[in-house]
Scaffold this active site. Structure first.
Site, short mmCIF file in Angstrom:
data_model
loop_
_atom_site.label_atom_id
_atom_site.label_comp_id
_atom_site.label_asym_id
_atom_site.label_seq_id
_atom_site.Cartn_x
_atom_site.Cartn_y
_atom_site.Cartn_z
N LYS A 35 -10.02 -39.12 57.66
CA LYS A 35 -9.37 -40.43 57.80
C LYS A 35 -9.24 -40.80 59.27
CE LYS A 35 -6.27 -41.57 54.03
NZ LYS A 35 -4.92 -41.57 53.52
N THR A 120 9.52 -43.10 50.63
CA THR A 120 10.56 -43.27 49.61
C THR A 120 10.99 -41.89 49.14
OG1 THR A 120 9.55 -45.34 48.92
CG2 THR A 120 11.07 -44.29 47.35
N PHE A 151 9.77 -51.73 52.04
CA PHE A 151 9.74 -52.56 50.83
C PHE A 151 8.42 -53.32 50.68
CE2 PHE A 151 14.17 -52.05 52.10
CZ PHE A 151 14.72 -51.55 50.93
N GLU A 154 1.79 -53.60 48.12
CA GLU A 154 0.34 -53.57 48.34
C GLU A 154 -0.21 -54.94 47.95
OE1 GLU A 154 -1.52 -50.14 46.57
OE2 GLU A 154 0.05 -48.85 47.37
N ALA A 271 5.05 -61.19 31.34
CA ALA A 271 4.68 -60.18 30.34
C ALA A 271 3.26 -59.71 30.59
CB ALA A 271 4.79 -60.81 28.95
N CYS A 279 4.13 -46.60 43.15
CA CYS A 279 5.58 -46.64 43.42
C CYS A 279 6.45 -46.69 42.16
CB CYS A 279 5.90 -47.84 44.31
SG CYS A 279 5.26 -47.62 45.97
N LYS A 282 6.57 -43.58 39.66
CA LYS A 282 7.15 -42.36 40.24
C LYS A 282 8.58 -42.59 40.72
CE LYS A 282 5.94 -42.43 45.14
NZ LYS A 282 7.24 -42.57 45.76
P1 NAD Z 1 -0.49 -42.30 50.74
O1 NAD Z 1 -0.69 -41.13 49.85
O2 NAD Z 1 -1.41 -43.47 50.70
O3 NAD Z 1 -0.50 -41.79 52.26
C1 NAD Z 1 0.14 -40.62 52.70
C2 NAD Z 1 -0.62 -40.12 53.92
O4 NAD Z 1 0.09 -39.02 54.49
C3 NAD Z 1 -2.03 -39.59 53.59
O5 NAD Z 1 -2.98 -40.21 54.43
C4 NAD Z 1 -1.92 -38.09 53.87
O6 NAD Z 1 -3.13 -37.52 54.36
C5 NAD Z 1 -0.83 -38.05 54.93
N1 NAD Z 1 -0.16 -36.76 55.03
C6 NAD Z 1 0.33 -35.98 54.03
N2 NAD Z 1 0.89 -34.86 54.54
C7 NAD Z 1 0.75 -34.93 55.89
C8 NAD Z 1 1.11 -34.07 56.96
N3 NAD Z 1 1.74 -32.92 56.76
N4 NAD Z 1 0.80 -34.45 58.21
C9 NAD Z 1 0.17 -35.62 58.44
N5 NAD Z 1 -0.21 -36.47 57.47
C10 NAD Z 1 0.08 -36.13 56.20
O7 NAD Z 1 1.01 -42.77 50.50
P2 NAD Z 1 1.59 -44.24 50.69
O8 NAD Z 1 1.23 -45.10 49.55
O9 NAD Z 1 1.32 -44.68 52.07
O10 NAD Z 1 3.15 -43.94 50.55
C11 NAD Z 1 3.86 -43.24 51.55
C12 NAD Z 1 5.33 -43.30 51.21
O11 NAD Z 1 5.80 -44.64 51.24
C13 NAD Z 1 5.66 -42.79 49.81
O12 NAD Z 1 6.91 -42.15 49.83
C14 NAD Z 1 5.76 -44.05 48.98
O13 NAD Z 1 6.58 -43.90 47.86
C15 NAD Z 1 6.37 -45.01 49.98
N6 NAD Z 1 6.08 -46.41 49.74
C16 NAD Z 1 4.86 -46.80 49.31
C17 NAD Z 1 4.58 -48.14 49.11
C18 NAD Z 1 3.23 -48.59 48.61
O14 NAD Z 1 3.11 -49.75 48.20
N7 NAD Z 1 2.21 -47.75 48.65
C19 NAD Z 1 5.57 -49.10 49.36
C20 NAD Z 1 6.80 -48.69 49.85
C21 NAD Z 1 7.05 -47.34 50.02
#
Ligand code: NAD
Length: 466
Positions: A35, A120, A151, A154, A271, A279, A282
């Site tokens: 990445k 989160t 908040f 996507e 609906a 999100c 989970k």
């Molecule tokens: P994701 O899985 O897309 O991205 C997580 C990233 O973290 C990955 O690229 C992974 O390689 C990296 N990673 C994991 N362990 C690591 C480490 N030890 N060191 C460095 N990098 C590491 O997840 P996401 O969708 O971006 O969500 C991240 C958080 O934000 C989650 O807790 C999610 O619930 C929250 N969140 C997500 C959204 C959404 O719409 N996706 C919205 C609000 C909050």
């Protein structure tokens, strides 16, 4: 301000790009070397409007990428943790990525750093991060923890980040509070929107967001409560839609009547085949599990989840009711992403329905404007991939709409009818008015509304199938 963002997923990458856009010097670190290499060479691993522009503007200057979280932390004053917190097999949030980051960065924390939990996480996670940092050799005086839940949605992640309704910062000292205000200052005072060439402000955005400083525990809880409430709203209206079908009412009319009550509001009252994505499923499960851990049985959330699962089953039943046996039936599918505007297929109801149709012997042709590559990683060669909606309809026994992409709501219906083998459309997202479909000669099945027989008679075989 010098900022490190750990994790370059949907949240980390968007946050890093937007913080650079606000004028900060950001290093975004991810342990996925592939990445990081892609990002350093200008390739963007996710689809999100405005993200490409922001990366082009800031990459190499305000925004750099690294595969070493420890190095990124050394250079920063503020460290955002934005790694994944997926659902564990038992429903709890799997916080192992957060723990791994805490362990990994503990040795790099010298001088005073602010560690910001953006992922989160369940209640008490900030306390665990603190404990883990200390256990791994960090001096308690060298850091403070803040909870700053994200908040963004996507599909509109960049504008959500830059023009939020509110920013929540769970802090435990004035020092931490001050730094957080500095990080978000151009959003808090509205000055970002006034600069030339910035990401345009959506019409619906507020001029200045509410800035809410809370305790750490409240900030953690706000995020889970927020997602659980939105999921509940979706399940509620889906349950009402099911009653509509039983009594011959129209969910569109009902939603208008209910949603126009300002205490309720019309958003998230649509609906369909239910919520999905990385999100809501989970976070509902994690909130339920965390509440249980603290001694409260949040049974309402069990029902929210159950109704959501049931929607997919109900939709599959509709497909069978329209086509009889599915073995050998050719089905055109529009939409694989869990919602429009994204390439994300995690927990996508569309994808799960496709998998169920394959199991029943259907031959599936799929199209999605953005999620084809991600879907291919899950579905492999079990379906045929085509490049537009009309190719998906071509020769199909029925057309299924599973994601609410705008372009699927504006199809040339005469062309669709001519391409389909049987003029049957099953719409899991209620993108059309039943009367409009009937006028186009399509046998239309949707959610929470009476099925509309086509105005023009169907071929004999199709009528038998229905
Ligand atoms: P994701 O899985 O897309 O991205 C997580 C990233 O973290 C990955 O690229 C992974 O390689 C990296 N990673 C994991 N362990 C690591 C480490 N030890 N060191 C460095 N990098 C590491 O997840 P996401 O969708 O971006 O969500 C991240 C958080 O934000 C989650 O807790 C999610 O619930 C929250 N969140 C997500 C959204 C959404 O719409 N996706 C919205 C609000 C909050």
């Amino acid at each position: 301000m010098r900022i490190a963002v750990i994790g370059s997923g949907y949240v980390g990458l968007v946050a890093a790009a937007c913080l650079a856009e606000l004028g900060h010097k950001v290093v975004c670190a991810d342990h996925d070397q592939g990445k990081v290499t892609a990002l350093n060479s200008g390739r963007i691993p996710i689809y999100e409007e405005f993200l490409a522009e922001l990366l082009q503007r800031h990459r190499g200057w305000g925004l750099t990428f690294s595969s070493s979280p420890a190095d990124a932390v050394k250079q920063a004053v503020v460290v955002f943790i934005a790694v994944g917190t997926p659902m564990s097999a038992t429903g709890e949030a799997d916080v192992s990525q957060v723990e791994a980051v805490s362990r990994e960065i503990a040795g790099s924390i010298h001088g005073r750093k602010l560690i910001v939990a953006k992922s989160t996480v369940p209640m008490s996670t900030c306390e665990w991060i603190e404990r883990s940092l200390i256990l791994n050799g960090c001096d308690r005086a060298d850091f403070e923890i803040v909870s700053n839940p994200e908040f963004l949605r996507e599909g509109s992640a960049v504008t959500d980040f830059l023009y939020p309704d509110r920013i929540v910062a769970g802090v435990s000292s004035e020092w931490a509070a001050q730094i957080m205000r500095q990080v978000y200052q151009p959003l808090l005072d509205g000055s970002y929107a006034l600069q030339a060439g910035v990401v345009p402000k959506p019409e619906s955005a507020v001029d200045k967001p509410l800035y809410l400083e809370t305790s750490l525990a409240s900030a953690e809880l706000i995020k889970h409560a927020c997602n659980a409430f939105l999921a509940m709203k979706i399940s509620f209206i889906n349950a009402v839609a099911n009653v509509c079908e039983a009594v011959g009412a129209d969910i569109g009319e009902v939603c208008q009547g209910v949603g126009s009550d300002r205490r309720i509001g019309s958003r998230f009252l649509r609906a369909g085949i239910g919520y999905g994505g990385s999100c809501f499923p989970k976070d509902v499960a994690a909130f339920r599990a965390a509440a249980r851990e603290f001694g409260y049985k949040f049974e309402l959330l069990d029902e929210v989840h159950r109704i959501n699962q049931q929607q997919r089953v109900r939709f599959l039943r509709k497909v069978r009711m329209a086509l009889w046996s599915l073995r050998g039936k050719r089905l055109g599918v529009l939409g694989l992403a869990f919602k429009d505007g994204t390439d994300d297929v995690r927990e996508s109801p569309a994808l799960q329905i496709v998998q169920a149709l394959i199991e029943e012997g259907g031959e599936i042709t799929v199209f999605d404007p953005a999620a084809m590559a991600n879907a291919r990683n899950v579905l492999g060669d079990s379906v045929r991939y085509v490049t537009d909606a009309y190719a998906a309809a071509d020769g199909a026994d029925a057309l299924l709409i599973l994601t609410e992409w705008k372009e699927f709501a504006a199809l040339d219906l005469a062309r669709i009818k001519a391409l389909l083998r049987y003029p049957i459309v099953l719409d899991g997202r209620n993108l059309y008015e039943p009367a409009e479909m009937a006028k186009a000669g399509l046998d239309y099945h949707s959610m929470g509304r009476a099925s509309q027989p086509a105005a023009h008679p169907l071929p004999r075989q199709a009528r038998m199938a229905g």
